[in-house]
Design a protein around this motif. Structure first.
Motif, PDB file in Angstrom:
ATOM      1  N   UNK A  15       1.210  -1.301  -0.662  1.00 54.38           N
ATOM      2  CA  UNK A  15      -0.217   0.231   0.082  1.00 54.38           C
ATOM      3  C   UNK A  15       0.801   1.384   0.355  1.00 54.38           C
ATOM      4  N   UNK A  16       1.824   0.969   0.008  1.00 53.84           N
ATOM      5  CA  UNK A  16       2.944   2.171   0.224  1.00 53.84           C
ATOM      6  C   UNK A  16       4.578   1.982   0.160  1.00 53.84           C
ATOM      7  N   UNK A  17       5.099   3.170  -0.012  1.00 46.53           N
ATOM      8  CA  UNK A  17       6.316   3.071  -0.403  1.00 46.53           C
ATOM      9  C   UNK A  17       7.703   2.267   0.539  1.00 46.53           C
ATOM     10  N   UNK A  18       6.747   2.551   1.800  1.00 40.67           N
ATOM     11  CA  UNK A  18       7.990   2.042   2.711  1.00 40.67           C
ATOM     12  C   UNK A  18       7.743   0.497   2.705  1.00 40.67           C
ATOM     13  N   UNK A  19       6.611   0.326   2.471  1.00 37.99           N
ATOM     14  CA  UNK A  19       6.421  -1.840   2.262  1.00 37.99           C
ATOM     15  C   UNK A  19       6.515  -2.125   1.306  1.00 37.99           C
ATOM     16  N   UNK A  20       6.815  -1.722   0.157  1.00 35.91           N
ATOM     17  CA  UNK A  20       7.646  -1.802  -1.440  1.00 35.91           C
ATOM     18  C   UNK A  20       9.213  -1.740  -0.247  1.00 35.91           C
ATOM     19  N   UNK A  21       9.708  -1.073   0.376  1.00 33.43           N
ATOM     20  CA  UNK A  21      11.356  -1.170   0.261  1.00 33.43           C
ATOM     21  C   UNK A  21      11.437  -1.973   1.818  1.00 33.43           C
ATOM     22  N   UNK A  22      10.522  -2.141   2.823  1.00 31.54           N
ATOM     23  CA  UNK A  22      10.546  -3.536   3.345  1.00 31.54           C
ATOM     24  C   UNK A  22      10.532  -4.371   2.679  1.00 31.54           C
ATOM     25  N   UNK A  23       9.594  -5.271   0.964  1.00 30.69           N
ATOM     26  CA  UNK A  23       9.468  -6.888   0.678  1.00 30.69           C
ATOM     27  C   UNK A  23      11.211  -6.586  -0.144  1.00 30.69           C
ATOM     28  N   UNK A  24      11.417  -5.662  -0.905  1.00 30.05           N
ATOM     29  CA  UNK A  24      12.931  -5.919  -1.527  1.00 30.05           C
ATOM     30  C   UNK A  24      13.510  -5.978  -0.694  1.00 30.05           C
ATOM     31  N   UNK A  25      13.654  -5.412   0.738  1.00 30.00           N
ATOM     32  CA  UNK A  25      14.974  -5.199   1.790  1.00 30.00           C
ATOM     33  C   UNK A  25      14.563  -7.190   2.426  1.00 30.00           C
ATOM     34  N   UNK A  34      18.277  -2.913  -3.442  1.00 34.23           N
ATOM     35  CA  UNK A  34      18.519  -2.627  -2.097  1.00 34.23           C
ATOM     36  C   UNK A  34      17.937  -2.469  -0.896  1.00 34.23           C
ATOM     37  N   UNK A  35      16.744  -1.676  -1.278  1.00 33.98           N
ATOM     38  CA  UNK A  35      15.672  -1.740  -0.786  1.00 33.98           C
ATOM     39  C   UNK A  35      15.855   0.271  -0.211  1.00 33.98           C
TER      40      UNK A  35
END
Length: 470
Positions: free
Chosen positions: A48-58, A175-176
Protein backbone atom coordinates in the motif's frame (compact mmCIF):
# COMPACT_ATOMS: atom_id res chain seq x y z
CA UNK A 1 22.03 -18.01 -8.12
CA UNK A 2 18.49 -17.08 -7.13
CA UNK A 3 16.31 -18.90 -4.63
CA UNK A 4 12.56 -19.57 -4.92
CA UNK A 5 9.86 -17.79 -2.96
CA UNK A 6 8.92 -21.08 -1.31
CA UNK A 7 6.89 -21.84 1.80
CA UNK A 8 9.83 -21.11 4.09
CA UNK A 9 10.37 -17.69 2.53
CA UNK A 10 6.64 -17.00 2.60
CA UNK A 11 6.72 -17.65 6.34
CA UNK A 12 9.58 -15.16 6.64
CA UNK A 13 7.54 -12.58 4.73
CA UNK A 14 4.45 -13.29 6.82
CA UNK A 15 6.38 -12.65 10.02
CA UNK A 16 7.42 -9.20 8.83
CA UNK A 17 4.49 -7.94 6.74
CA UNK A 18 0.78 -7.29 7.37
CA UNK A 19 -1.41 -10.20 6.30
CA UNK A 20 -3.54 -7.93 4.08
CA UNK A 21 -0.62 -7.47 1.69
CA UNK A 22 -0.78 -11.11 0.59
CA UNK A 23 -3.01 -11.84 -2.40
CA UNK A 24 -4.12 -15.12 -4.03
CA UNK A 25 -1.97 -15.89 -7.05
CA UNK A 26 -4.67 -15.99 -9.75
CA UNK A 27 -4.05 -16.61 -13.49
CA UNK A 28 -4.40 -12.85 -14.17
CA UNK A 29 -0.91 -12.37 -12.72
CA UNK A 30 0.64 -15.20 -14.71
CA UNK A 31 -0.64 -14.55 -18.24
CA UNK A 32 0.22 -11.91 -20.82
CA UNK A 33 -2.16 -10.54 -23.47
CA UNK A 34 -0.77 -12.42 -26.48
CA UNK A 35 -0.68 -15.79 -24.74
CA UNK A 36 2.94 -16.46 -25.65
CA UNK A 37 4.16 -16.95 -22.08
CA UNK A 38 2.78 -18.54 -18.92
CA UNK A 39 4.41 -17.12 -15.82
CA UNK A 40 5.02 -18.49 -12.37
CA UNK A 41 5.18 -17.04 -8.92
CA UNK A 42 5.72 -18.13 -5.37
CA UNK A 43 4.12 -15.21 -3.53
CA UNK A 44 1.94 -12.32 -4.65
CA UNK A 45 2.19 -9.15 -2.59
CA UNK A 46 0.24 -5.92 -3.06
CA UNK A 47 1.83 -3.21 -0.88
CA UNK A 48 0.00 0.00 0.00
CA UNK A 49 2.96 2.31 0.54
CA UNK A 50 6.47 2.93 -0.70
CA UNK A 51 7.78 1.95 2.72
CA UNK A 52 6.13 -1.46 2.37
CA UNK A 53 7.69 -1.91 -1.07
CA UNK A 54 11.04 -1.07 0.54
CA UNK A 55 10.50 -3.63 3.29
CA UNK A 56 9.61 -6.34 0.75
CA UNK A 57 12.72 -5.70 -1.32
CA UNK A 58 14.87 -5.59 1.83
CA UNK A 59 13.62 -9.08 2.66
CA UNK A 60 14.14 -10.41 -0.87
CA UNK A 61 17.64 -9.01 -1.42
CA UNK A 62 19.62 -10.99 1.21
CA UNK A 63 17.53 -14.10 0.50
CA UNK A 64 18.33 -13.75 -3.22
CA UNK A 65 14.66 -14.11 -4.17
CA UNK A 66 13.58 -12.55 -7.46
CA UNK A 67 11.12 -9.65 -7.54
CA UNK A 68 8.86 -9.15 -10.56
CA UNK A 69 7.04 -5.78 -10.49
CA UNK A 70 3.48 -6.00 -11.85
CA UNK A 71 1.44 -3.05 -13.08
CA UNK A 72 -1.64 -3.46 -15.24
CA UNK A 73 -0.45 -6.65 -16.91
CA UNK A 74 -0.91 -5.12 -20.38
CA UNK A 75 2.71 -5.39 -21.53
CA UNK A 76 3.21 -7.13 -24.87
CA UNK A 77 6.80 -8.38 -24.49
CA UNK A 78 6.51 -10.56 -21.37
CA UNK A 79 8.22 -8.16 -19.01
CA UNK A 80 5.59 -8.60 -16.29
CA UNK A 81 5.83 -12.39 -15.95
CA UNK A 82 8.64 -14.86 -15.27
CA UNK A 83 8.08 -18.15 -17.11
CA UNK A 84 11.17 -20.01 -15.86
CA UNK A 85 13.69 -20.04 -13.05
CA UNK A 86 13.07 -20.01 -9.28
CA UNK A 87 9.55 -18.79 -8.50
CA UNK A 88 9.71 -15.04 -7.68
CA UNK A 89 7.79 -12.64 -5.50
CA UNK A 90 5.28 -10.88 -7.73
CA UNK A 91 5.00 -7.32 -6.47
CA UNK A 92 1.74 -5.72 -7.64
CA UNK A 93 1.36 -1.94 -7.45
CA UNK A 94 -2.44 -2.14 -7.77
CA UNK A 95 -3.07 -0.63 -4.33
CA UNK A 96 -0.77 2.35 -4.78
CA UNK A 97 -3.19 4.45 -6.79
CA UNK A 98 -3.28 7.88 -5.13
CA UNK A 99 -3.07 11.14 -6.99
CA UNK A 100 -0.87 12.74 -4.37
CA UNK A 101 -0.86 16.33 -5.62
CA UNK A 102 -1.86 18.41 -8.62
CA UNK A 103 -0.06 21.71 -9.22
CA UNK A 104 -2.05 23.22 -12.05
CA UNK A 105 -0.15 26.50 -11.93
CA UNK A 106 3.11 24.55 -12.42
CA UNK A 107 1.62 22.18 -14.98
CA UNK A 108 2.53 19.05 -13.07
CA UNK A 109 1.09 16.37 -10.82
CA UNK A 110 2.47 13.70 -8.49
CA UNK A 111 0.89 10.26 -8.74
CA UNK A 112 1.58 6.79 -7.39
CA UNK A 113 2.77 4.09 -9.75
CA UNK A 114 -0.39 1.99 -9.55
CA UNK A 115 -2.67 4.74 -10.82
CA UNK A 116 -4.54 3.72 -13.97
CA UNK A 117 -3.51 5.89 -16.93
CA UNK A 118 -7.12 6.87 -17.66
CA UNK A 119 -7.53 8.06 -14.06
CA UNK A 120 -4.34 10.12 -14.35
CA UNK A 121 -5.78 11.72 -17.49
CA UNK A 122 -9.07 12.41 -15.65
CA UNK A 123 -7.28 14.00 -12.68
CA UNK A 124 -5.43 16.30 -15.06
CA UNK A 125 -8.68 17.18 -16.86
CA UNK A 126 -10.33 18.02 -13.52
CA UNK A 127 -7.63 20.67 -13.11
CA UNK A 128 -8.25 21.90 -16.67
CA UNK A 129 -4.99 20.39 -17.81
CA UNK A 130 -3.95 17.65 -20.22
CA UNK A 131 -1.81 14.62 -19.53
CA UNK A 132 -1.21 13.57 -23.14
CA UNK A 133 0.01 9.97 -22.86
CA UNK A 134 -2.68 8.00 -24.69
CA UNK A 135 -2.70 4.26 -25.40
CA UNK A 136 -5.27 1.69 -26.46
CA UNK A 137 -4.88 0.05 -23.03
CA UNK A 138 -5.26 3.28 -21.04
CA UNK A 139 -8.28 1.93 -19.14
CA UNK A 140 -6.20 -0.83 -17.54
CA UNK A 141 -2.48 0.01 -17.81
CA UNK A 142 -0.79 1.72 -14.86
CA UNK A 143 1.49 4.73 -14.94
CA UNK A 144 4.38 2.90 -13.28
CA UNK A 145 4.40 0.34 -16.08
CA UNK A 146 4.08 3.10 -18.68
CA UNK A 147 7.23 4.69 -17.29
CA UNK A 148 9.06 1.41 -16.79
CA UNK A 149 8.60 0.64 -20.50
CA UNK A 150 8.87 4.26 -21.71
CA UNK A 151 5.47 3.88 -23.39
CA UNK A 152 4.69 5.81 -26.56
CA UNK A 153 1.16 5.95 -27.91
CA UNK A 154 -0.60 8.21 -30.36
CA UNK A 155 0.57 11.64 -29.17
CA UNK A 156 4.34 11.17 -29.30
CA UNK A 157 4.56 13.37 -32.39
CA UNK A 158 3.57 16.39 -30.32
CA UNK A 159 4.32 15.57 -26.70
CA UNK A 160 6.99 12.84 -26.70
CA UNK A 161 7.25 9.43 -25.03
CA UNK A 162 6.54 8.70 -21.37
CA UNK A 163 10.13 9.71 -20.60
CA UNK A 164 9.45 13.21 -21.90
CA UNK A 165 6.38 13.52 -19.68
CA UNK A 166 8.16 12.77 -16.40
CA UNK A 167 10.04 15.28 -14.24
CA UNK A 168 10.87 13.08 -11.28
CA UNK A 169 10.54 9.65 -9.70
CA UNK A 170 10.29 7.94 -6.38
CA UNK A 171 11.67 4.41 -6.51
CA UNK A 172 12.82 1.52 -4.37
CA UNK A 173 16.32 0.40 -5.37
CA UNK A 174 17.48 -3.24 -5.44
CA UNK A 175 18.83 -3.12 -1.89
CA UNK A 176 15.55 -1.71 -0.58
CA UNK A 177 16.63 1.91 -0.20
CA UNK A 178 14.08 4.54 -1.20
CA UNK A 179 15.21 7.15 -3.70
CA UNK A 180 13.10 10.27 -3.33
CA UNK A 181 13.49 12.02 -6.65
CA UNK A 182 10.03 13.56 -6.89
CA UNK A 183 11.31 17.01 -7.72
CA UNK A 184 9.12 19.65 -9.34
CA UNK A 185 12.01 21.06 -11.34
CA UNK A 186 12.46 21.53 -15.06
CA UNK A 187 16.17 22.14 -14.57
CA UNK A 188 18.27 19.97 -12.25
CA UNK A 189 21.77 19.40 -13.60
CA UNK A 190 23.30 17.61 -10.62
CA UNK A 191 25.09 14.63 -12.08
CA UNK A 192 23.87 11.33 -13.48
CA UNK A 193 20.21 11.22 -14.45
CA UNK A 194 18.87 8.36 -12.33
CA UNK A 195 15.31 9.16 -13.39
CA UNK A 196 15.99 8.46 -17.03
CA UNK A 197 17.98 5.36 -16.11
CA UNK A 198 14.97 3.85 -14.35
CA UNK A 199 12.50 4.90 -17.06
CA UNK A 200 12.60 2.20 -19.71
CA UNK A 201 14.50 -0.24 -17.46
CA UNK A 202 11.37 -2.42 -17.06
CA UNK A 203 11.84 -2.94 -13.34
CA UNK A 204 15.34 -4.40 -13.70
CA UNK A 205 17.04 -1.59 -11.76
CA UNK A 206 14.36 -0.83 -9.17
CA UNK A 207 10.65 -0.43 -8.56
CA UNK A 208 9.05 2.88 -9.55
CA UNK A 209 6.57 3.81 -6.80
CA UNK A 210 5.55 7.37 -7.76
CA UNK A 211 6.21 9.99 -10.41
CA UNK A 212 6.07 13.71 -11.03
CA UNK A 213 4.33 14.13 -14.38
CA UNK A 214 4.20 17.06 -16.79
CA UNK A 215 0.82 18.55 -17.65
CA UNK A 216 -0.14 20.83 -20.53
CA UNK A 217 -2.87 23.38 -21.26
CA UNK A 218 -5.85 21.66 -22.83
CA UNK A 219 -6.32 22.46 -26.53
CA UNK A 220 -9.31 24.79 -26.87
CA UNK A 221 -10.20 23.61 -30.36
CA UNK A 222 -9.79 20.03 -31.59
CA UNK A 223 -10.28 18.49 -34.98
CA UNK A 224 -9.93 15.06 -36.54
CA UNK A 225 -9.96 13.81 -40.11
CA UNK A 226 -9.61 10.54 -41.98
CA UNK A 227 -7.93 10.96 -45.36
CA UNK A 228 -7.70 8.24 -48.00
CA UNK A 229 -4.10 8.40 -49.16
CA UNK A 230 -2.55 6.99 -52.32
CA UNK A 231 0.13 5.04 -50.44
CA UNK A 232 2.50 5.44 -47.44
CA UNK A 233 4.76 7.78 -49.44
CA UNK A 234 1.77 10.06 -50.04
CA UNK A 235 0.91 9.85 -46.34
CA UNK A 236 4.38 11.19 -45.52
CA UNK A 237 3.86 14.11 -47.90
CA UNK A 238 0.47 14.71 -46.30
CA UNK A 239 2.15 14.81 -42.89
CA UNK A 240 4.48 17.51 -44.18
CA UNK A 241 1.49 19.52 -45.40
CA UNK A 242 -0.21 19.21 -42.02
CA UNK A 243 2.90 20.32 -40.16
CA UNK A 244 3.37 23.24 -42.54
CA UNK A 245 -0.20 24.45 -41.98
CA UNK A 246 -0.73 23.56 -38.31
CA UNK A 247 2.82 23.37 -36.98
CA UNK A 248 2.83 22.24 -33.38
CA UNK A 249 -0.93 21.83 -33.51
CA UNK A 250 -0.65 18.34 -35.03
CA UNK A 251 -1.22 16.03 -32.06
CA UNK A 252 -1.32 12.70 -33.88
CA UNK A 253 -0.84 11.29 -37.36
CA UNK A 254 -1.72 7.61 -37.73
CA UNK A 255 -1.35 5.30 -40.72
CA UNK A 256 -4.06 2.66 -41.18
CA UNK A 257 -4.09 -0.17 -43.74
CA UNK A 258 -7.11 -1.90 -45.24
CA UNK A 259 -6.19 -5.18 -43.56
CA UNK A 260 -6.93 -3.59 -40.20
CA UNK A 261 -10.41 -2.69 -41.43
CA UNK A 262 -10.85 -6.23 -42.75
CA UNK A 263 -9.95 -7.61 -39.33
CA UNK A 264 -12.50 -5.31 -37.69
CA UNK A 265 -15.13 -6.56 -40.11
CA UNK A 266 -14.22 -10.19 -39.32
CA UNK A 267 -14.16 -9.87 -35.55
CA UNK A 268 -16.39 -6.90 -34.72
CA UNK A 269 -18.91 -6.45 -37.55
CA UNK A 270 -21.03 -4.23 -35.33
CA UNK A 271 -18.36 -1.50 -35.36
CA UNK A 272 -19.32 1.11 -37.92
CA UNK A 273 -16.58 1.71 -40.44
CA UNK A 274 -15.98 5.17 -41.93
CA UNK A 275 -16.00 4.32 -45.65
CA UNK A 276 -18.46 2.15 -47.57
CA UNK A 277 -15.57 0.75 -49.60
CA UNK A 278 -12.50 0.06 -47.51
CA UNK A 279 -9.52 2.03 -48.84
CA UNK A 280 -6.04 0.55 -49.15
CA UNK A 281 -4.43 3.23 -46.97
CA UNK A 282 -5.77 5.93 -44.66
CA UNK A 283 -4.25 8.63 -42.50
CA UNK A 284 -5.92 9.67 -39.25
CA UNK A 285 -5.00 13.27 -38.39
CA UNK A 286 -5.70 14.90 -35.04
CA UNK A 287 -5.27 18.61 -34.30
CA UNK A 288 -5.31 20.56 -31.07
CA UNK A 289 -5.41 24.33 -31.55
CA UNK A 290 -5.92 27.53 -29.59
CA UNK A 291 -8.80 29.94 -29.20
CA UNK A 292 -10.04 31.45 -32.43
CA UNK A 293 -8.50 28.77 -34.63
CA UNK A 294 -10.74 26.52 -36.72
CA UNK A 295 -9.46 22.93 -36.96
CA UNK A 296 -12.12 21.83 -39.45
CA UNK A 297 -11.29 24.70 -41.82
CA UNK A 298 -7.58 23.97 -41.54
CA UNK A 299 -8.14 20.27 -42.26
CA UNK A 300 -10.29 21.19 -45.25
CA UNK A 301 -7.50 23.41 -46.59
CA UNK A 302 -5.00 20.59 -46.12
CA UNK A 303 -7.31 18.18 -47.95
CA UNK A 304 -7.76 20.50 -50.90
CA UNK A 305 -4.03 21.04 -51.26
CA UNK A 306 -3.36 17.31 -50.92
CA UNK A 307 -6.08 16.53 -53.47
CA UNK A 308 -4.53 18.91 -55.98
CA UNK A 309 -1.16 17.25 -55.39
CA UNK A 310 -2.58 13.77 -55.97
CA UNK A 311 -1.85 12.63 -52.41
CA UNK A 312 -5.44 11.91 -51.32
CA UNK A 313 -8.57 10.70 -53.09
CA UNK A 314 -11.20 11.03 -50.37
CA UNK A 315 -11.62 12.20 -46.83
CA UNK A 316 -13.89 12.73 -43.86
CA UNK A 317 -13.62 15.62 -41.40
CA UNK A 318 -15.30 15.14 -38.05
CA UNK A 319 -18.06 17.67 -37.48
CA UNK A 320 -18.55 16.99 -33.77
CA UNK A 321 -17.11 15.08 -30.84
CA UNK A 322 -19.19 11.98 -31.60
CA UNK A 323 -17.64 11.71 -35.04
CA UNK A 324 -14.15 12.33 -33.63
CA UNK A 325 -14.67 9.49 -31.17
CA UNK A 326 -15.93 7.22 -33.95
CA UNK A 327 -12.83 7.87 -36.06
CA UNK A 328 -10.54 7.12 -33.13
CA UNK A 329 -12.54 4.03 -32.19
CA UNK A 330 -11.57 2.52 -35.52
CA UNK A 331 -7.88 3.10 -34.87
CA UNK A 332 -7.90 2.08 -31.21
CA UNK A 333 -9.89 -1.12 -31.82
CA UNK A 334 -7.51 -2.52 -34.44
CA UNK A 335 -5.14 -4.01 -31.78
CA UNK A 336 -8.09 -5.84 -30.21
CA UNK A 337 -9.09 -7.21 -33.62
CA UNK A 338 -5.49 -8.29 -34.18
CA UNK A 339 -5.56 -10.22 -30.92
CA UNK A 340 -8.77 -11.98 -31.89
CA UNK A 341 -7.33 -13.00 -35.26
CA UNK A 342 -4.07 -14.14 -33.64
CA UNK A 343 -0.78 -13.10 -35.19
CA UNK A 344 1.98 -15.39 -36.36
CA UNK A 345 4.41 -12.71 -35.23
CA UNK A 346 3.92 -9.07 -34.15
CA UNK A 347 6.56 -6.39 -34.48
CA UNK A 348 6.76 -3.03 -32.72
CA UNK A 349 9.46 -1.38 -34.79
CA UNK A 350 10.70 2.04 -35.83
CA UNK A 351 12.64 3.26 -38.84
CA UNK A 352 13.63 6.77 -39.94
CA UNK A 353 10.44 8.57 -40.96
CA UNK A 354 11.69 9.28 -44.46
CA UNK A 355 12.31 5.56 -45.11
CA UNK A 356 8.95 4.24 -43.90
CA UNK A 357 7.38 3.86 -47.35
CA UNK A 358 10.32 1.89 -48.72
CA UNK A 359 10.43 -0.30 -45.63
CA UNK A 360 6.72 -1.17 -45.85
CA UNK A 361 7.06 -2.18 -49.50
CA UNK A 362 10.17 -4.30 -48.98
CA UNK A 363 8.97 -5.93 -45.75
CA UNK A 364 5.55 -6.80 -47.22
CA UNK A 365 7.19 -8.42 -50.26
CA UNK A 366 9.53 -10.38 -47.98
CA UNK A 367 6.60 -11.74 -45.98
CA UNK A 368 4.70 -12.75 -49.13
CA UNK A 369 7.72 -14.79 -50.16
CA UNK A 370 7.45 -16.82 -46.94
CA UNK A 371 3.88 -17.97 -47.48
CA UNK A 372 0.21 -16.98 -47.87
CA UNK A 373 0.22 -14.59 -44.93
CA UNK A 374 -1.66 -11.37 -44.29
CA UNK A 375 0.18 -8.21 -43.14
CA UNK A 376 -1.54 -5.58 -41.03
CA UNK A 377 0.80 -2.60 -40.98
CA UNK A 378 -0.38 0.43 -39.01
CA UNK A 379 0.97 2.87 -36.50
CA UNK A 380 2.34 6.23 -35.54
CA UNK A 381 3.62 7.54 -38.85
CA UNK A 382 4.64 10.90 -37.41
CA UNK A 383 7.31 9.37 -35.16
CA UNK A 384 8.36 6.46 -37.36
CA UNK A 385 6.79 3.74 -35.19
CA UNK A 386 5.01 0.95 -37.08
CA UNK A 387 3.19 -2.12 -35.86
CA UNK A 388 4.09 -4.53 -38.63
CA UNK A 389 2.10 -7.64 -37.74
CA UNK A 390 1.87 -10.86 -39.74
CA UNK A 391 -1.22 -13.11 -39.66
CA UNK A 392 -2.41 -16.40 -41.11
CA UNK A 393 -4.78 -16.37 -44.09
CA UNK A 394 -8.49 -16.18 -43.36
CA UNK A 395 -9.83 -19.49 -42.10
CA UNK A 396 -6.49 -20.57 -40.60
CA UNK A 397 -5.15 -20.10 -37.08
CA UNK A 398 -1.76 -18.89 -35.96
CA UNK A 399 -1.05 -22.43 -34.71
CA UNK A 400 -1.13 -23.58 -38.34
CA UNK A 401 1.72 -21.18 -39.10
CA UNK A 402 3.80 -21.34 -35.93
CA UNK A 403 6.54 -23.05 -37.92
CA UNK A 404 6.96 -19.78 -39.84
CA UNK A 405 7.22 -17.59 -36.77
CA UNK A 406 11.04 -17.60 -36.42
CA UNK A 407 11.53 -16.82 -40.11
CA UNK A 408 8.91 -14.05 -40.04
CA UNK A 409 10.39 -12.40 -36.97
CA UNK A 410 13.96 -12.71 -38.20
CA UNK A 411 13.02 -11.43 -41.65
CA UNK A 412 11.29 -8.32 -40.30
CA UNK A 413 13.95 -7.53 -37.71
CA UNK A 414 16.85 -8.06 -40.10
CA UNK A 415 15.23 -5.57 -42.45
CA UNK A 416 14.66 -3.11 -39.60
CA UNK A 417 18.36 -3.33 -38.77
CA UNK A 418 19.25 -2.78 -42.43
CA UNK A 419 17.12 0.38 -42.37
CA UNK A 420 18.95 1.59 -39.24
CA UNK A 421 15.81 1.18 -37.15
CA UNK A 422 14.86 -0.31 -33.80
CA UNK A 423 13.24 -3.68 -33.09
CA UNK A 424 11.48 -2.17 -30.07
CA UNK A 425 9.92 1.24 -30.56
CA UNK A 426 7.48 1.57 -27.67
CA UNK A 427 6.69 -1.81 -26.07
CA UNK A 428 10.06 -2.46 -24.48
CA UNK A 429 12.32 -5.53 -24.54
CA UNK A 430 10.82 -7.64 -21.76
CA UNK A 431 11.65 -11.31 -22.22
CA UNK A 432 10.36 -11.57 -25.78
CA UNK A 433 13.18 -9.52 -27.30
CA UNK A 434 16.20 -10.40 -25.16
CA UNK A 435 17.67 -12.36 -28.09
CA UNK A 436 16.92 -9.49 -30.46
CA UNK A 437 18.67 -6.99 -28.20
CA UNK A 438 21.74 -9.22 -28.17
CA UNK A 439 21.62 -9.73 -31.94
CA UNK A 440 20.98 -6.14 -33.03
CA UNK A 441 22.17 -4.05 -30.09
CA UNK A 442 25.37 -2.04 -30.10
CA UNK A 443 28.06 -4.06 -28.25
CA UNK A 444 29.34 -1.06 -26.30
CA UNK A 445 25.82 -0.18 -25.19
CA UNK A 446 25.10 -3.76 -24.11
CA UNK A 447 28.33 -3.96 -22.13
CA UNK A 448 27.48 -0.70 -20.36
CA UNK A 449 23.96 -1.90 -19.61
CA UNK A 450 25.33 -5.09 -18.07
CA UNK A 451 27.79 -3.08 -15.99
CA UNK A 452 24.99 -0.82 -14.70
CA UNK A 453 22.84 -3.84 -13.85
CA UNK A 454 25.72 -5.51 -12.00
CA UNK A 455 26.50 -2.34 -10.05
CA UNK A 456 22.93 -1.55 -9.03
CA UNK A 457 21.58 -5.09 -8.66
CA UNK A 458 24.56 -7.36 -7.97
CA UNK A 459 22.33 -10.24 -6.81
CA UNK A 460 20.19 -10.00 -9.95
CA UNK A 461 16.88 -10.05 -8.06
CA UNK A 462 15.08 -7.29 -9.97
CA UNK A 463 12.85 -8.73 -12.71
CA UNK A 464 15.30 -11.52 -13.54
CA UNK A 465 15.59 -12.34 -17.23
CA UNK A 466 13.90 -9.17 -18.48
CA UNK A 467 15.86 -6.89 -20.86
CA UNK A 468 19.16 -8.63 -20.11
CA UNK A 469 19.65 -12.40 -19.93
CA UNK A 470 19.74 -13.61 -16.33
Amino acid sequence: MLNPADDAFRAQLAAALPERLFRPLTPAYLEEPRGRYLGQGGVLLAPETTEQVSEIVKLCAPARVGVVPFGGGTGLVGGQIMPEGPAPVILSLERMIRIRSVYAEENLMIVEAGAILQEVQAAAAAADRLFPLSLASEGTCRIGGNLATNAGGVNVLRYGNARDLCLGLEAVLPDGRIWNGLKRLRKDNTGYDLKNLLIGAEGTLGVITAATLRLFPRPLQEGTALFVVRDPAAALELLSLCLAQAGGGVSAFELIHREGLNFLSETMPELRQPFAERPEWMALVDLGLGRGEAPAALLEAVFEEALDAGLVTDGLIAQNETQRAAFWAVRETIPLANRKIGSISSHDISVPVGRIAAFITEATEAMAALGPVRVNCFGHLGDGNLHFNVFPPQGKSRADFDHLRPAVKRGVHDLVAAYDGSVSAEHGVGRLKVDDLERYGDPAKLATMRAIKAAMDPSGIMNPGAVLRA
